[in-house]
Each structure stands twice: as C-alpha cells, then as structure tokens.
Design a protein around this motif. Structure first.
Motif, PDB file in Angstrom:
ATOM      1  N   VAL A 209       0.841  -1.199   0.000  1.00  0.00           N
ATOM      2  CA  VAL A 209       0.000   0.000   0.000  1.00  0.00           C
ATOM      3  C   VAL A 209       0.875   1.247   0.000  1.00  0.00           C
ATOM      4  O   VAL A 209       2.085   1.179   0.272  1.00  0.00           O
ATOM      5  CB  VAL A 209      -0.933   0.036   1.236  1.00  0.00           C
ATOM      6  N   ALA A 210       0.258   2.383  -0.291  1.00  0.00           N
ATOM      7  CA  ALA A 210       0.967   3.665  -0.277  1.00  0.00           C
ATOM      8  C   ALA A 210       0.112   4.705   0.423  1.00  0.00           C
ATOM      9  O   ALA A 210      -1.113   4.564   0.508  1.00  0.00           O
ATOM     10  CB  ALA A 210       1.294   4.112  -1.695  1.00  0.00           C
ATOM     11  N   ILE A 211       0.772   5.726   0.914  1.00  0.00           N
ATOM     12  CA  ILE A 211       0.084   6.819   1.612  1.00  0.00           C
ATOM     13  C   ILE A 211       0.398   8.128   0.908  1.00  0.00           C
ATOM     14  O   ILE A 211       1.573   8.451   0.669  1.00  0.00           O
ATOM     15  CB  ILE A 211       0.515   6.897   3.086  1.00  0.00           C
ATOM     16  N   ILE A 212      -0.636   8.879   0.571  1.00  0.00           N
ATOM     17  CA  ILE A 212      -0.495  10.215  -0.013  1.00  0.00           C
ATOM     18  C   ILE A 212      -0.905  11.208   1.071  1.00  0.00           C
ATOM     19  O   ILE A 212      -2.081  11.307   1.426  1.00  0.00           O
ATOM     20  CB  ILE A 212      -1.372  10.381  -1.264  1.00  0.00           C
ATOM     21  N   ALA A 213       0.072  11.916   1.616  1.00  0.00           N
ATOM     22  CA  ALA A 213      -0.157  12.794   2.772  1.00  0.00           C
ATOM     23  C   ALA A 213      -0.230  14.256   2.352  1.00  0.00           C
ATOM     24  O   ALA A 213       0.134  14.626   1.233  1.00  0.00           O
ATOM     25  CB  ALA A 213       0.951  12.589   3.799  1.00  0.00           C
ATOM     26  N   GLY A 214      -0.672  15.086   3.284  1.00  0.00           N
ATOM     27  CA  GLY A 214      -0.784  16.519   3.035  1.00  0.00           C
ATOM     28  C   GLY A 214       0.518  17.251   3.304  1.00  0.00           C
ATOM     29  O   GLY A 214       1.602  16.743   3.029  1.00  0.00           O
ATOM     30  N   GLY A 227      -1.715   7.800  11.349  1.00  0.00           N
ATOM     31  CA  GLY A 227      -2.771   6.850  11.662  1.00  0.00           C
ATOM     32  C   GLY A 227      -2.902   5.778  10.605  1.00  0.00           C
ATOM     33  O   GLY A 227      -3.064   4.588  10.918  1.00  0.00           O
ATOM     34  N   ALA A 228      -2.813   6.181   9.329  1.00  0.00           N
ATOM     35  CA  ALA A 228      -2.894   5.208   8.235  1.00  0.00           C
ATOM     36  C   ALA A 228      -1.711   4.251   8.272  1.00  0.00           C
ATOM     37  O   ALA A 228      -1.870   3.028   8.123  1.00  0.00           O
ATOM     38  CB  ALA A 228      -2.950   5.938   6.898  1.00  0.00           C
ATOM     39  N   LYS A 229      -0.532   4.791   8.478  1.00  0.00           N
ATOM     40  CA  LYS A 229       0.678   3.960   8.485  1.00  0.00           C
ATOM     41  C   LYS A 229       0.621   2.921   9.608  1.00  0.00           C
ATOM     42  O   LYS A 229       0.925   1.736   9.396  1.00  0.00           O
ATOM     43  CB  LYS A 229       1.912   4.841   8.641  1.00  0.00           C
ATOM     44  N   GLU A 230       0.211   3.347  10.776  1.00  0.00           N
ATOM     45  CA  GLU A 230       0.141   2.429  11.912  1.00  0.00           C
ATOM     46  C   GLU A 230      -0.914   1.348  11.684  1.00  0.00           C
ATOM     47  O   GLU A 230      -0.701   0.175  12.032  1.00  0.00           O
ATOM     48  CB  GLU A 230      -0.151   3.206  13.197  1.00  0.00           C
ATOM     49  N   ALA A 231      -2.047   1.721  11.094  1.00  0.00           N
ATOM     50  CA  ALA A 231      -3.098   0.736  10.841  1.00  0.00           C
ATOM     51  C   ALA A 231      -2.649  -0.287   9.801  1.00  0.00           C
ATOM     52  O   ALA A 231      -2.905  -1.496   9.951  1.00  0.00           O
ATOM     53  CB  ALA A 231      -4.376   1.440  10.376  1.00  0.00           C
ATOM     54  N   ALA A 235      -1.760  -4.441  10.470  1.00  0.00           N
ATOM     55  CA  ALA A 235      -2.430  -5.497   9.708  1.00  0.00           C
ATOM     56  C   ALA A 235      -1.445  -6.327   8.892  1.00  0.00           C
ATOM     57  O   ALA A 235      -1.859  -7.218   8.135  1.00  0.00           O
ATOM     58  CB  ALA A 235      -3.479  -4.887   8.792  1.00  0.00           C
ATOM     59  N   GLY A 236      -0.151  -6.040   9.017  1.00  0.00           N
ATOM     60  CA  GLY A 236       0.856  -6.796   8.287  1.00  0.00           C
ATOM     61  C   GLY A 236       1.059  -6.349   6.857  1.00  0.00           C
ATOM     62  O   GLY A 236       1.616  -7.098   6.039  1.00  0.00           O
ATOM     63  N   TYR A 237       0.651  -5.133   6.543  1.00  0.00           N
ATOM     64  CA  TYR A 237       0.826  -4.602   5.187  1.00  0.00           C
ATOM     65  C   TYR A 237       2.165  -3.875   5.067  1.00  0.00           C
ATOM     66  O   TYR A 237       2.685  -3.350   6.055  1.00  0.00           O
ATOM     67  CB  TYR A 237      -0.311  -3.644   4.838  1.00  0.00           C
ATOM     68  N   GLU A 238       2.676  -3.828   3.846  1.00  0.00           N
ATOM     69  CA  GLU A 238       3.928  -3.124   3.563  1.00  0.00           C
ATOM     70  C   GLU A 238       3.616  -1.753   2.959  1.00  0.00           C
ATOM     71  O   GLU A 238       3.010  -1.666   1.885  1.00  0.00           O
ATOM     72  CB  GLU A 238       4.786  -3.924   2.587  1.00  0.00           C
ATOM     73  N   VAL A 239       4.027  -0.711   3.646  1.00  0.00           N
ATOM     74  CA  VAL A 239       3.845   0.645   3.125  1.00  0.00           C
ATOM     75  C   VAL A 239       5.045   0.960   2.239  1.00  0.00           C
ATOM     76  O   VAL A 239       6.148   1.238   2.722  1.00  0.00           O
ATOM     77  CB  VAL A 239       3.721   1.669   4.262  1.00  0.00           C
ATOM     78  N   VAL A 240       4.844   0.898   0.929  1.00  0.00           N
ATOM     79  CA  VAL A 240       5.971   1.035   0.001  1.00  0.00           C
ATOM     80  C   VAL A 240       6.348   2.487  -0.249  1.00  0.00           C
ATOM     81  O   VAL A 240       7.456   2.768  -0.723  1.00  0.00           O
ATOM     82  CB  VAL A 240       5.664   0.338  -1.343  1.00  0.00           C
ATOM     83  N   PRO A 264       3.368  -2.107  -9.515  1.00  0.00           N
ATOM     84  CA  PRO A 264       2.132  -2.355 -10.269  1.00  0.00           C
ATOM     85  C   PRO A 264       1.152  -3.285  -9.556  1.00  0.00           C
ATOM     86  O   PRO A 264      -0.007  -3.377  -9.966  1.00  0.00           O
ATOM     87  CB  PRO A 264       2.638  -2.988 -11.566  1.00  0.00           C
ATOM     88  N   ASP A 265       1.616  -3.945  -8.486  1.00  0.00           N
ATOM     89  CA  ASP A 265       0.742  -4.848  -7.736  1.00  0.00           C
ATOM     90  C   ASP A 265       0.193  -4.204  -6.468  1.00  0.00           C
ATOM     91  O   ASP A 265      -0.266  -4.898  -5.554  1.00  0.00           O
ATOM     92  CB  ASP A 265       1.489  -6.128  -7.375  1.00  0.00           C
ATOM     93  N   LEU A 266       0.194  -2.905  -6.404  1.00  0.00           N
ATOM     94  CA  LEU A 266      -0.263  -2.191  -5.214  1.00  0.00           C
ATOM     95  C   LEU A 266      -1.736  -2.504  -4.931  1.00  0.00           C
ATOM     96  O   LEU A 266      -2.547  -2.609  -5.841  1.00  0.00           O
ATOM     97  CB  LEU A 266      -0.085  -0.684  -5.414  1.00  0.00           C
ATOM     98  N   ALA A 267      -2.064  -2.620  -3.630  1.00  0.00           N
ATOM     99  CA  ALA A 267      -3.446  -2.912  -3.244  1.00  0.00           C
ATOM    100  C   ALA A 267      -4.270  -1.656  -3.014  1.00  0.00           C
ATOM    101  O   ALA A 267      -5.493  -1.661  -3.218  1.00  0.00           O
ATOM    102  CB  ALA A 267      -3.467  -3.762  -1.978  1.00  0.00           C
ATOM    103  N   GLY A 268      -3.631  -0.559  -2.559  1.00  0.00           N
ATOM    104  CA  GLY A 268      -4.430   0.616  -2.278  1.00  0.00           C
ATOM    105  C   GLY A 268      -3.642   1.832  -1.878  1.00  0.00           C
ATOM    106  O   GLY A 268      -2.457   1.739  -1.516  1.00  0.00           O
ATOM    107  N   PHE A 269      -4.311   2.988  -1.938  1.00  0.00           N
ATOM    108  CA  PHE A 269      -3.777   4.275  -1.514  1.00  0.00           C
ATOM    109  C   PHE A 269      -4.651   4.840  -0.399  1.00  0.00           C
ATOM    110  O   PHE A 269      -5.873   4.964  -0.565  1.00  0.00           O
ATOM    111  CB  PHE A 269      -3.785   5.294  -2.654  1.00  0.00           C
TER     112      PHE A 269
END
Length: 365
Positions: A209-214, A227-231, A235-240, A264-269
């Motif tokens: 997953v990836a995070i687009i922050a302000g 908060g997103a990163k910690e969640a 859950a065992g996800y990799e924040v790329v 290209p295999d990202l699950a979500g933003f």
C-alpha cells in the motif's frame, strides 16, 4: 468521547429512520374528511419519521454546546481558514456564516492562497488584530505558524479559538500564549479508518500500500498519515511509499503515477484528503488500474460524494466542516459571555462513507 457518541447516534438514526418510515403511514387512518386527510398526508410526507443524519448531528452539536449563547449581540467575529480552492473550507465558511446570521452577529472569514502559505496566514491574523473583532477562530496550517499572532491577540484581549487544526501547546505556552478554547478533531482516527477500510476490503492478494499525505507539519496531515501507516503495519501490510503532496491534486496524481510504475501490484492508496484521492483515482484510471487498486480519502467533499455514487472512488471518512464552523461561532460567543469553553473539545461526528451508505448522506455537509 462526544465524537464517539455522535457517531454512534448517526448509526442508530440510520436504522431508526428506516423503521419509522415503514411504520408511520398506517396509523393515522381517521374519520376526518378526505380533504383534511390529504393535507395531513402531505404534511407527513414532508416531515415524516426521524430527522436526517445531518439534522441529528446538528441537534447533537447544540446539545453538546449548551448553554447556548444569547443572540443578536451584534459583535464582530472573524475566522481564518486555508485555501477556498478546496471545497472543505468553502463548506466550513458556510457554517461560520450561517451560524453568525442565526445568532445575529457579523463574521469575516478569510483564507490563505494555499495549504502551505504559513506566512500569509500569520499576516491575516495580524491584520485582523488591528480591526475591531471581538474574537477570532483560526485553523492553523502548522502547529507553530500562528503562535506569535496568538500571543499578540492575548495582549489585545481578543479570544482565540482553534477550529480543527491545532497549535503546538508546548510552544504556545513557552511563548506566553493561551487559547480560549479548541474544537479538536481526531485526525489520527481518520487515517486509521481509511487504512482499515482498505485492509478489510482488499481486492487483490497484494499487501502493498501507499500513503499520499498533506503538508508536512500540518496537524491534520501528519495525524492522518501516521494513523494510516500504523493501521497498515498493524495489519501486516507493507507501506511502500509515503509521499507528502501538500493537499495538491496534481502532486498526488504525479506521485501515484510514479508509485504505480514501481509497484504495479499495489493494493491501495490511503490519502490525506479527497482532493488528493481524486488525483490518485485519475492516475489509476489512465493506467487502467482503478479496478484493482483501492483509494480512500478524508473529508467527504461534494466531488467525493459524486465520485463514490458513480463508483469511481471507493470510500472517504466524512466529517462536517459546516458543523465545525457553527461550533466555532458558538464557542466564540460563549467565550465573550464569560462562559468556560476550554473543556468543550471535540463534538464533530465522523463516519466511513462508501457506495453502501452514500445515498443516506445526501444532505451531509
């Protein structure tokens, strides 16, 4: 606590409204003449059942802020927001202005040119202090950008409250400044809620997953990001990737395109607001990847509402900038009356909105 109570109220209202709607039409069969019965039916059609979700939240805010201030004092208030290019702040301005009209006072709402114009925001506050405003509400772009202006307001005995975004409490205290009150929002929970929605509804086998922050340093931006990163990590996800995009649509679009090239295999933003999220959606659509990648944001703007209804945007965390503006007006007036407002805190509801419940949020703002 108040936020959680209001959020629970919204969920209960959603169910009770449907129940009331099903059960109310058959009870009023009386022996009145047909003409009067028709009038009653029309009135019931207009006023039947419980209040809408937004009306329930509005009523809850007034209950939380009781005792409410007197009306028609005629005082002049002011408020400082971020850029009005973002519909979130436009809606908050409407909340400010409608509440001021209801309470018979004046309010001057001003905004910066961008979400990162910290110097401009301080200049607005300093200029307001030379005018005859009785109290000022501010939504600081960063935790420290308005501290000197708040200290100057204290010296002028002009009450200052923060609306949503917060001031660095330690830095303000060190500078000798104080706030009359704060309307706080659990921004970290917003980030957690968005990330958890992706985890719970993942469309792929990937856990990337990836995070687009302000804007870095912004109260809401940092809290939603963290908060997103910690969640995700819990859950065992990799924040790329974590990209600071300053709440800017184009920056979010560019960042998403670059992230997808490498992953290209990202699950979500998980995105820090709806504007950036819709920029991400556009980037994914152009790569024909939207069906496999989830996008969640925060704010529930009109644009987000339309995109969710159309099925192009997965979900957003709704809050109410309109209610925040209303709360700020009430808090300023209470402070001017000498009422204690420092402990009111957070009374702004939040809810996760997706395709399943977006229609029930039609009047939310």
């Amino acid at each position: 606590m108040k936020k959680k109570l209001v959020s629970m109220l919204l969920c209960v209202t959603m169910v009770s409204a449907m129940v009331m709607g099903c059960g109310s039409s058959s009870e009023e069969k009386t022996e009145e003449p047909a003409e009067e019965t028709q009038e009653e039916t029309e009135d019931e059609a207009e006023n039947d059942g419980e209040l809408t979700l937004f009306e329930q939240a509005l009523a809850q805010v007034d209950e939380d802020f009781a005792p409410l201030p007197a009306k028609d004092s005629g005082v002049k208030l002011a408020a400082i927001e971020s850029t009005l290019a973002n519909s979130f702040w436009v809606t908050m301005q409407e909340g400010y202005e409608d509440a001021a009209a209801e309470y018979g006072v004046e309010i001057d709402v001003q905004a910066t040119d961008s979400d990162t114009d910290t110097e401009g925001q301080l200049n607005i506050l300093e200029n307001m202090l030379i005018k005859d405003y009785a109290a000022i509400a501010v939504s600081p772009l960063t935790g420290d950008c308005l501290i000197s202006g708040i200290v100057n307001a204290n010296n002028e005995e002009v009450p200052i409250i923060t609306t949503g975004n917060e001031v660095d409490a330690e830095a303000l205290k060190a500078a000798g400044g104080t706030l009359a009150g704060m309307i706080t929002v659990d921004f970290k929970s917003q980030g957690e809620m968005g990330a958890q929605y992706i985890v719970d509804n993942n469309k792929s086998d990937s856990k990337k997953v990836a995070i687009i922050a302000g804007n870095e340093g912004g109260t809401q931006a940092d809290a939603r990001r963290d908060g997103a990163k910690e969640a995700f990590e819990a859950a065992g996800y990799e924040v790329v990737a974590v990209e600071q995009c300053d709440f800017d649509v184009q920056k979010a679009y560019d960042a998403a395109a670059a992230i997808m090239e490498k992953n290209p295999d990202l699950a979500g933003f998980a995105c820090g607001n709806d504007d950036m999220a819709l920029g991400v959606v556009k980037a994914l659509q152009e790569k024909d990847l939207k069906d496999q990648v989830m996008v969640v944001g925060v704010d529930f703007t009109e644009e987000a509402k339309e995109a969710i209804a159309e099925g192009t945007y997965d979900a957003t965390v709704a809050m109410s900038p309109y209610l925040m503006g209303r709360e700020a007006v009430i808090m300023m007036l209470k402070a001017l009356e000498g009422q204690e407002v420092s402990s009111i805190g957070d009374s702004t509801p939040m809810a996760l909105v997706n395709a399943d419940n977006v229609a029930q949020m039609s009047d939310w703002h």
